[in-house]
Structures are given as structure tokens and as C-alpha cells.
Write a protein that holds these residues in place. Structure first.
Motif, mmCIF file in Angstrom:
data_model
loop_
_atom_site.group_PDB
_atom_site.id
_atom_site.type_symbol
_atom_site.label_atom_id
_atom_site.label_comp_id
_atom_site.label_asym_id
_atom_site.label_seq_id
_atom_site.Cartn_x
_atom_site.Cartn_y
_atom_site.Cartn_z
ATOM 1 N N THR A 5 11.049 46.649 70.431
ATOM 2 C CA THR A 5 9.767 46.613 69.748
ATOM 3 C C THR A 5 9.185 48.012 69.755
ATOM 4 O O THR A 5 9.058 48.638 70.805
ATOM 5 C CB THR A 5 8.794 45.623 70.417
ATOM 6 N N TYR A 6 8.856 48.494 68.568
ATOM 7 C CA TYR A 6 8.258 49.808 68.364
ATOM 8 C C TYR A 6 6.789 49.576 68.024
ATOM 9 O O TYR A 6 6.478 48.803 67.124
ATOM 10 C CB TYR A 6 8.924 50.530 67.189
ATOM 11 N N GLU A 26 18.641 55.243 66.319
ATOM 12 C CA GLU A 26 19.436 54.693 65.220
ATOM 13 C C GLU A 26 18.852 53.379 64.720
ATOM 14 O O GLU A 26 18.753 53.150 63.506
ATOM 15 C CB GLU A 26 20.880 54.464 65.667
ATOM 16 N N VAL A 27 18.458 52.526 65.628
ATOM 17 C CA VAL A 27 17.868 51.240 65.252
ATOM 18 C C VAL A 27 16.565 51.474 64.485
ATOM 19 O O VAL A 27 16.313 50.847 63.453
ATOM 20 C CB VAL A 27 17.631 50.355 66.499
ATOM 21 N N ALA A 28 15.756 52.413 64.958
ATOM 22 C CA ALA A 28 14.489 52.720 64.288
ATOM 23 C C ALA A 28 14.723 53.227 62.870
ATOM 24 O O ALA A 28 14.077 52.765 61.925
ATOM 25 C CB ALA A 28 13.713 53.754 65.097
ATOM 26 N N ARG A 29 15.616 54.166 62.708
ATOM 27 C CA ARG A 29 15.877 54.747 61.381
ATOM 28 C C ARG A 29 16.411 53.694 60.410
ATOM 29 O O ARG A 29 16.036 53.686 59.244
ATOM 30 C CB ARG A 29 16.861 55.906 61.495
ATOM 31 N N GLY A 32 13.340 51.558 59.244
ATOM 32 C CA GLY A 32 12.158 52.197 58.679
ATOM 33 C C GLY A 32 10.971 52.300 59.619
ATOM 34 O O GLY A 32 9.828 52.229 59.183
ATOM 35 N N ILE A 33 11.237 52.484 60.893
ATOM 36 C CA ILE A 33 10.159 52.590 61.872
ATOM 37 C C ILE A 33 9.419 53.907 61.672
ATOM 38 O O ILE A 33 10.036 54.971 61.584
ATOM 39 C CB ILE A 33 10.705 52.500 63.315
ATOM 40 N N GLU A 34 8.085 53.843 61.621
ATOM 41 C CA GLU A 34 7.262 55.033 61.431
ATOM 42 C C GLU A 34 7.382 55.994 62.602
ATOM 43 O O GLU A 34 7.548 55.587 63.743
ATOM 44 C CB GLU A 34 5.792 54.623 61.293
#
Length: 106
Positions: A5-6, A26-29, A32-34
Motif C-alpha cells: 500500500t502506497y 517496480e510495482v509502483a511504476r 502508476g503510483i504518484e
């Protein structure tokens, strides 16, 4: 498959699923995680994937390596819980990991 969780500086949470061995960056990119810019692509060379690891996850995420700690000197608003998301590899023990993104990256 571990979930991360971001949470943005504004308090907006987004949960994403990754594979064991993938980095938190990698998971964030891929989702589309800000504020996870990752200019260097995960080479621990830019500090633009800086996150704050939630206090209850600090032990499981482990400490920063010497190279990572040095690169964190370039991060915006470095804190004791700061890590580079490219250096945190997902494992079953990190399922549910919570990280916060700074309000901006350098």
C-alpha cells in the motif's frame, strides 16, 4: 503475491500487487503510483523512488545498505524511516507493506 500500500503525502492510498523478488519501485511504476519517479530505473543512483516505510514494517523491510544510505542523502526530506523503493525486494514477509511517498521527489 505480496501487496504493497502506497500512501501519498495527501493521504490517498493505493494498494498494488507484486511478485516475490520484484522491487517496491517496480510495482509502483507498473501501477502508476504518484511520486515514484525512478529516473535511474532502479539502479540506486538517483533517489527519486524515495519512500517512508511505515513504522510497523521497518524491521521486515530491513536496513538500507551503505550505498543506499549514501544515495538517500540526496532524497527530499530524508527521515529515519526513509528507503529507496528500488532497494526493497518483495517477499512473503512483506505482504501488506505500507510505504508513504514524499510530497515531491528531487
Amino acid at each position: 503475491m505480496p501487496h504493497v500500500t502506497y500512501i501519498t503525502a495527501e493521504g490517498v492510498a493505493q494498494t498494488a500487487q507484486g511478485n516475490v523478488g520484484q522491487s517496491v519501485m517496480e510495482v509502483a511504476r507498473r501501477n502508476g503510483i504518484e511520486n515514484i519517479v525512478a529516473e535511474c530505473g532502479g539502479c540506486c543512483a538517483c533517489a527519486t523512488c524515495h519512500v517512508y516505510v511505515d513504522e510497523k514494517w521497518l524491521k521486515a523491510a530491513g536496513p538500507a545498505s551503505a550505498d543506499e544510505a549514501e544515495m538517500l542523502d540526496f532524497a527530499f526530506d530524508r527521515r529515519p524511516e526513509s528507503r529507496l523503493s528500488c532497494q526493497i525486494r518483495l517477499s512473503p514477509a512483506l505482504d501488506g507493506l505500507i510505504v508513504r511517498t514524499p510530497d515531491r521527489q528531487n
